[in-house]
Design a protein around this motif. Structure first.
Motif, PDB file in Angstrom:
ATOM      1  N   UNK A  71       0.909  -1.162  -0.088  1.00 46.12           N
ATOM      2  CA  UNK A  71       0.027   0.077  -0.104  1.00 46.12           C
ATOM      3  C   UNK A  71       0.978   1.119  -0.044  1.00 46.12           C
ATOM      4  N   UNK A  72       1.974   1.340   0.560  1.00 43.66           N
ATOM      5  CA  UNK A  72       2.761   2.395   0.829  1.00 43.66           C
ATOM      6  C   UNK A  72       3.458   2.765  -0.685  1.00 43.66           C
ATOM      7  N   UNK A  73       3.591   1.541  -1.336  1.00 40.66           N
ATOM      8  CA  UNK A  73       4.221   1.453  -2.660  1.00 40.66           C
ATOM      9  C   UNK A  73       3.099   2.319  -3.539  1.00 40.66           C
ATOM     10  N   UNK A  74       1.980   2.056  -3.237  1.00 38.86           N
ATOM     11  CA  UNK A  74       0.887   2.797  -4.048  1.00 38.86           C
ATOM     12  C   UNK A  74       0.591   4.131  -3.808  1.00 38.86           C
ATOM     13  N   UNK A  75       1.512   4.611  -2.693  1.00 38.08           N
ATOM     14  CA  UNK A  75       1.255   5.926  -2.365  1.00 38.08           C
ATOM     15  C   UNK A  75       0.349   6.316  -1.196  1.00 38.08           C
ATOM     16  N   UNK A  76       0.013   5.156  -0.590  1.00 41.62           N
ATOM     17  CA  UNK A  76      -1.103   5.297   0.505  1.00 41.62           C
ATOM     18  C   UNK A  76      -0.340   5.819   1.974  1.00 41.62           C
ATOM     19  N   UNK A  77      -0.828   6.359   2.788  1.00 46.01           N
ATOM     20  CA  UNK A  77      -0.254   6.542   4.296  1.00 46.01           C
ATOM     21  C   UNK A  77      -0.801   5.412   4.931  1.00 46.01           C
ATOM     22  N   UNK A  78      -0.145   4.774   5.466  1.00 43.14           N
ATOM     23  CA  UNK A  78      -0.397   3.338   6.385  1.00 43.14           C
ATOM     24  C   UNK A  78       0.023   3.537   7.756  1.00 43.14           C
ATOM     25  N   UNK A  79      -0.743   2.955   8.484  1.00 42.43           N
ATOM     26  CA  UNK A  79      -0.282   2.837   9.779  1.00 42.43           C
ATOM     27  C   UNK A  79      -0.323   1.463  10.274  1.00 42.43           C
ATOM     28  N   UNK A  80       0.717   0.732  10.636  1.00 43.94           N
ATOM     29  CA  UNK A  80       0.833  -0.629  10.923  1.00 43.94           C
ATOM     30  C   UNK A  80       0.800  -0.841  12.575  1.00 43.94           C
ATOM     31  N   UNK A  81      -0.243  -1.764  13.273  1.00 44.49           N
ATOM     32  CA  UNK A  81      -0.177  -1.526  14.371  1.00 44.49           C
ATOM     33  C   UNK A  81      -0.610  -2.905  14.919  1.00 44.49           C
ATOM     34  N   UNK A  82      -0.952  -3.307  16.056  1.00 41.53           N
ATOM     35  CA  UNK A  82      -1.115  -4.539  16.735  1.00 41.53           C
ATOM     36  C   UNK A  82      -1.918  -4.621  17.909  1.00 41.53           C
ATOM     37  N   UNK A  83      -2.617  -5.651  18.215  1.00 38.76           N
ATOM     38  CA  UNK A  83      -3.187  -5.902  19.809  1.00 38.76           C
ATOM     39  C   UNK A  83      -2.738  -7.320  20.108  1.00 38.76           C
ATOM     40  N   UNK A  84      -2.851  -7.236  21.473  1.00 39.22           N
ATOM     41  CA  UNK A  84      -2.817  -6.026  22.335  1.00 39.22           C
ATOM     42  C   UNK A  84      -1.662  -5.241  22.244  1.00 39.22           C
ATOM     43  N   UNK A  85      -1.678  -3.888  22.293  1.00 38.65           N
ATOM     44  CA  UNK A  85      -0.476  -2.872  22.153  1.00 38.65           C
ATOM     45  C   UNK A  85      -1.174  -1.848  21.066  1.00 38.65           C
ATOM     46  N   UNK A  86       0.030  -1.239  20.573  1.00 33.70           N
ATOM     47  CA  UNK A  86      -0.181  -0.272  19.639  1.00 33.70           C
ATOM     48  C   UNK A  86      -0.492   1.122  20.265  1.00 33.70           C
ATOM     49  N   UNK A  87      -0.343   1.259  21.749  1.00 32.98           N
ATOM     50  CA  UNK A  87      -0.222   2.595  22.294  1.00 32.98           C
ATOM     51  C   UNK A  87       0.789   2.128  23.490  1.00 32.98           C
ATOM     52  N   UNK A  88       1.240   3.481  24.332  1.00 32.54           N
ATOM     53  CA  UNK A  88       2.111   2.939  25.382  1.00 32.54           C
ATOM     54  C   UNK A  88       1.346   1.988  26.508  1.00 32.54           C
ATOM     55  N   UNK A  89       0.322   2.602  26.715  1.00 36.56           N
ATOM     56  CA  UNK A  89      -0.706   1.892  27.628  1.00 36.56           C
ATOM     57  C   UNK A  89      -0.872   0.528  27.500  1.00 36.56           C
ATOM     58  N   UNK A  90      -1.322   0.306  26.283  1.00 38.55           N
ATOM     59  CA  UNK A  90      -1.862  -1.070  25.689  1.00 38.55           C
ATOM     60  C   UNK A  90      -0.635  -2.016  25.671  1.00 38.55           C
ATOM     61  N   UNK A  91       0.471  -1.383  25.350  1.00 43.72           N
ATOM     62  CA  UNK A  91       1.908  -2.224  25.397  1.00 43.72           C
ATOM     63  C   UNK A  91       2.038  -2.865  26.686  1.00 43.72           C
ATOM     64  N   UNK A  92       1.663  -2.030  27.784  1.00 39.43           N
ATOM     65  CA  UNK A  92       2.038  -2.270  29.156  1.00 39.43           C
ATOM     66  C   UNK A  92       0.910  -3.553  29.402  1.00 39.43           C
ATOM     67  N   UNK A  93      -0.221  -3.440  29.008  1.00 36.18           N
ATOM     68  CA  UNK A  93      -1.262  -4.591  29.308  1.00 36.18           C
ATOM     69  C   UNK A  93      -0.832  -5.817  28.492  1.00 36.18           C
ATOM     70  N   UNK A  94      -0.031  -5.624  27.329  1.00 37.87           N
ATOM     71  CA  UNK A  94       0.237  -6.719  26.561  1.00 37.87           C
ATOM     72  C   UNK A  94       1.287  -7.662  27.415  1.00 37.87           C
ATOM     73  N   UNK A  95       2.245  -6.953  27.914  1.00 33.71           N
ATOM     74  CA  UNK A  95       3.130  -7.770  28.823  1.00 33.71           C
ATOM     75  C   UNK A  95       2.339  -8.633  30.116  1.00 33.71           C
ATOM     76  N   UNK A  96       1.147  -8.079  30.472  1.00 32.57           N
ATOM     77  CA  UNK A  96       0.587  -8.652  31.421  1.00 32.57           C
ATOM     78  C   UNK A  96      -0.153 -10.216  31.026  1.00 32.57           C
ATOM     79  N   UNK A  97      -0.963  -9.823  29.732  1.00 29.93           N
ATOM     80  CA  UNK A  97      -1.765 -10.994  29.247  1.00 29.93           C
ATOM     81  C   UNK A  97      -1.144 -12.004  28.622  1.00 29.93           C
TER      82      UNK A  97
END
Length: 207
Positions: free
Chosen positions: A29-55
């Motif tokens: 998609x980036x090669x097609x000129x799209x602006x892309x955000x690649x993220x994950x769950x659990x996680x993807x933000x500072x607080x969510x990454x802390x919870x990721x380690x817990x679970x």
């Protein structure tokens, strides 16, 4: 292509290759000129990454299914507020490795009859489904072997064993029928490049 935000998720059992496919799709998609955000769950933000380690670390019986639902929902709420919604508002394509469908399976179905609770909390605290979900369907034994072969520290759910993997696979397939409008099922028991081509074709058509 970036005039409006698009929310894409990848789902599948452990070891299905969805994380790899998410990265490959982001590159396409980036090669097609799209602006892309690649993220994950659990996680993807500072607080969510802390919870990721817990679970994801520790003994399989560390948390009850009910507690996990609350933890995952809390992580998802923070992820939505701080990462996903701002990116969508900016017109980006968000690709997320797992989302609420994984909670519907892991906690709501495979560890107890708690699906209704998962959906109630999702409606109350999240209120958003993906625009398109790509389910990488994989043989459970092959997937588990791949997942265990990673030799990482986040193996709490893999440690539940092959029976969970089998129930999860069928559960995801059932979910793809329940939400047929947004799910696309892709055979993951093939060469990585073939799977990636199918993924790209589906998403580019959706765009």
């Amino acid at each position: 292509m970036t005039a409006r935000g698009l929310f894409l998720t990848f789902e599948g059992i452990d070891g299905s290759g969805k994380s790899t496919q998410a990265r490959l799709l982001a590159d396409v998609l980036r090669a097609q000129g799209c602006e892309v955000l690649l993220t994950r769950e659990p996680g993807g933000s500072a607080g969510a990454e802390e919870i990721r380690r817990l679970v994801l670390e520790g003994d399989p019986d560390r948390w009850s299914a009910e507690t996990e639902i609350l933890l995952f929902t809390a992580a998802r709420r923070d992820h939505m507020e701080r990462t996903i919604l701002p990116a969508l508002a900016a017109g980006q394509i968000v690709i997320c490795d797992r989302f609420a469908d994984s909670t519907r399976m892991y906690q709501g179905l495979s560890r107890g009859d708690l699906r209704a609770l998962v959906d109630q909390l999702h409606e109350l605290m999240i209120g958003r489904e993906p625009d398109l979900t790509l389910l990488i369907d994989m043989d459970p034994e092959t997937g588990l072997a791949r997942a265990k072969g990673r030799q990482g520290s986040e193996e709490r759910f893999e440690d539940f064993g092959p029976d969970l993997q089998k129930r999860m696979r069928q559960g995801f397939l059932d979910l793809s029928q329940e939400y047929a409008g947004r799910f696309r099922v892709i055979d993951g028991n093939r060469d990585m490049g073939e799977v990636a081509q199918d993924v790209a074709d589906i998403v580019l058509k959706a765009l």
